[in-house]
Design a protein around this motif. Structure first.
Motif, mmCIF file in Angstrom:
data_model
loop_
_atom_site.group_PDB
_atom_site.id
_atom_site.type_symbol
_atom_site.label_atom_id
_atom_site.label_comp_id
_atom_site.label_asym_id
_atom_site.label_seq_id
_atom_site.Cartn_x
_atom_site.Cartn_y
_atom_site.Cartn_z
ATOM 1 N N ASN A 355 2.443 -6.496 4.777
ATOM 2 C CA ASN A 355 3.691 -5.785 4.511
ATOM 3 C C ASN A 355 3.537 -4.276 4.683
ATOM 4 N N ALA A 356 2.435 -3.741 4.178
ATOM 5 C CA ALA A 356 2.238 -2.288 4.216
ATOM 6 C C ALA A 356 2.066 -1.774 5.638
ATOM 7 N N ALA A 357 1.584 -2.612 6.521
ATOM 8 C CA ALA A 357 1.315 -2.192 7.898
ATOM 9 C C ALA A 357 2.431 -2.577 8.857
ATOM 10 N N VAL A 380 -4.544 0.652 3.988
ATOM 11 C CA VAL A 380 -3.691 -0.013 2.993
ATOM 12 C C VAL A 380 -4.304 0.096 1.603
ATOM 13 N N GLU A 381 -5.621 0.029 1.511
ATOM 14 C CA GLU A 381 -6.283 0.193 0.212
ATOM 15 C C GLU A 381 -6.024 1.586 -0.339
ATOM 16 N N ARG A 388 -0.583 3.217 -7.063
ATOM 17 C CA ARG A 388 -1.047 2.561 -8.299
ATOM 18 C C ARG A 388 -0.480 1.143 -8.403
ATOM 19 N N LEU A 389 -0.618 0.431 -7.282
ATOM 20 C CA LEU A 389 -0.119 -0.939 -7.200
ATOM 21 C C LEU A 389 -1.001 -1.852 -8.041
ATOM 22 N N MET A 412 5.653 1.367 0.449
ATOM 23 C CA MET A 412 4.330 1.680 0.993
ATOM 24 C C MET A 412 4.329 2.028 2.482
ATOM 25 N N LYS A 413 5.052 1.199 3.262
ATOM 26 C CA LYS A 413 4.969 1.346 4.718
ATOM 27 C C LYS A 413 5.501 2.692 5.201
ATOM 28 N N TRP A 414 6.319 3.369 4.333
ATOM 29 C CA TRP A 414 6.919 4.635 4.745
ATOM 30 C C TRP A 414 6.145 5.851 4.259
ATOM 31 N N VAL A 415 5.236 5.656 3.300
ATOM 32 C CA VAL A 415 4.567 6.798 2.679
ATOM 33 C C VAL A 415 3.737 7.588 3.686
ATOM 34 N N ASP A 416 3.070 6.881 4.595
ATOM 35 C CA ASP A 416 2.240 7.588 5.584
ATOM 36 C C ASP A 416 2.799 7.437 6.995
#
Length: 503
Positions: A355-357, A380-381, A388-389, A412-416
């Protein structure tokens, strides 16, 4: 009728573990007949697990369940129903193709031995619905054709037809409009008057203080305490839930507002986006308030290319652009965390890592279009730690996480992603106080990095606490703008409802 001091349900020292991980570590809970008792705590605190033990969906590892002071053994849902315990979940347990009467009297269908007396079913259903104040519902129509509020009324009627003495409501207003919520509160008042014990699971402080008598708070699978709501305020409840003060809910932001990042003029799309225009600057959090159906979500979908705009212009950093699809919007540096995380924000059956990627232009794709697994896991880690997942591993399925942690994954996917504009549509809906604080911190960090944030929220405290300016929408158009100290609940309500403000 029961007396208010009669204990209807009590859970003592309940333990429950899943795969060696403790979800409940000796939790206790007690509620009386004729009261509405709030069960509160952060997502993952154990509220749902405790109620599923009571409902027979989970079998407890240790502890006691007592009804009317008598110990009972609940090992499956049928045991709970037989003993007068019913749970009304957010996802209703209704058969959409059966009639309203058949849903309310579904237990009678099983006893009919193939011969169903429809007239008797309808009479019984009408009587129960009339008692709830919903006599206008046609008991012959399929339940799937009803509004959400009427489906909820059918769920309650079904429970009452089983002579339920303990009713558990799990986030009952999450899918209701303000008017429909008022109808529900009226039903709850009537049920309380009749001596029913109501357990009310919710994150919404205003509702808790309005309709509940007492509150029990869980944290990390244990009971923190039970308080009379007449003897505590929101600040005190938050402190019980997360060990933080309410004033710490909105962390201070150090963002410096930059140049105009996004400029929208005369945007039209369907009946709920009419001549919408605004600007937002780099590092600014621009809020969108208004009633349900005012056009906020539709405006964001048009900006993101999910819905086609019929007129208007969009300029990003001074350059005209047209987002004909979400893929184009993402390529142009615009991201969106949608309102419905389960349907549109995350893939529940897939892992946190996937999901994060999962976005166009993923930074983890190497030469030849292959995913660089090592870089992906490391990236992702790092995101997991930043947000703080709460998860044992980035390989855990998102559907196994609490609601607050699912929302963090959607973010998450948008943070970076290097977004220049990030749209957040109801980013904390159904999310507990602790997870909200983490999400607010990430929003501030993105703004401080120069991202322009468009924040749609139905919670006025959120708009007041996070935003530099707030645009209030009504009937698909912008009704007014508030900034700084002028952002307050009274002004927002007046603009949203078209009421003239008086000093």
């Amino acid at each position: 009728m029961h007396t208010a001091n009669n204990t209807a349900v009590e859970l003592r020292g309940i333990h429950k573990a899943f795969g060696g991980i403790s979800a409940l570590g000796g939790a206790s809970f007690s509620a009386r007949s004729g009261e509405v008792h709030a069960l509160m705590g952060e997502n993952g605190a154990g509220k749902s697990t405790l109620m599923k033990v009571l409902a027979g969906a989970y079998v407890r590892d240790a502890g006691q369940v007592l009804l009317e002071g008598r110990e009972v053994n609940i090992e499956q849902p049928a045991d709970a129903l037989r003993l007068g315990v019913s749970v009304i979940y957010q996802e209703f347990a209704l058969a959409p193709h059966l009639s309203v009467a058949e849903n309310i009297c579904i237990d009678d269908l099983g006893r009919s031995r193939g011969w169903v007396r429809q007239a008797a079913l309808r009479d019984k259903a009408r009587a129960v619905l009339a008692e709830l104040g919903f006599g206008e519902i046609d008991v012959a129509q399929p339940v799937g054709s009803l509004s959400v509020a009427h489906q909820q009324a059918v769920e309650i009627a079904k429970a009452l037809s089983r002579n339920a003495s303990v009713l558990v409501f799990d986030e009952p207003t999450a899918v209701l409009t303000a008017h429909e919520s008022e109808q529900l509160f009226r039903i709850l008042e009537e049920l309380r008057r009749k001596g029913v014990c109501i357990v009310y699971v919710s994150h919404r402080m205003d509702e808790i203080f309005r309709i509940c008598d007492r509150a029990t708070v869980l944290k990390d699978g244990r009971t923190v305490g039970t308080v009379a709501l007449s003897e505590i305020d929101e600040r005190g409840l938050v402190r019980m839930m997360v060990g933080r003060e309410l004033s710490d809910l909105f962390p201070p932001r150090q963002a410096t507002l930059g140049e105009v990042r996004l400029e929208v003029e005369g945007l039209c799309a369907g009946p709920l986006v009419r001549e919408v225009g605004f600007t937002v600057r780099a590092g600014e959090v621009l809020g969108f308030g208004g009633l349900v159906g005012s056009g906020r979500t539709e405006t964001m979908r048009a900006l993101f290319g999910a819905d086609q705009a019929s007129a208007g212009s969009i300029r990003l950093n001074g350059q005209a652009l047209r987002n004909r699809s979400p893929r184009e919007a993402i390529a142009n540096g615009i991201g969106l965390v949608p309102e419905d995380r389960k349907q549109q924000g995350v893939l529940l059956e897939m892992s946190v890592r996937v999901n994060a990627a999962l976005r166009p232009g993923s930074p983890y794709i190497g030469r030849g279009g292959w995913i660089d697994g090592k870089r992906e896991r490391a990236g992702v880690e790092a995101l997991r730690q930043q947000l703080r997942l709460k998860t044992g591993s980035i390989e855990q399925a998102v559907g196994d996480l609490s609601g607050g942690n699912q929302q963090k994954v959607a973010l998450m996917k948008w943070v970076d992603a290097g977004c220049r504009v990030l749209i957040l549509d109801e980013p904390t809906r159904g999310v507990d106080v602790g997870a909200r604080i983490e999400i607010y911190r990430v929003i501030n960090e993105l703004a401080e990095a120069g991202v322009a944030i468009l924040l749609v929220s139905s919670e006025m405290t959120e708009l007041i606490g996070l935003c530099d300016r707030v645009l209030v929408m009504r009937d698909g158009a912008i009704a007014g703008e508030l900034s700084g100290a002028a952002i307050d609940e009274h002004a927002m309500i007046c603009l949203a409802m078209g009421v003239e403000q008086h000093a």
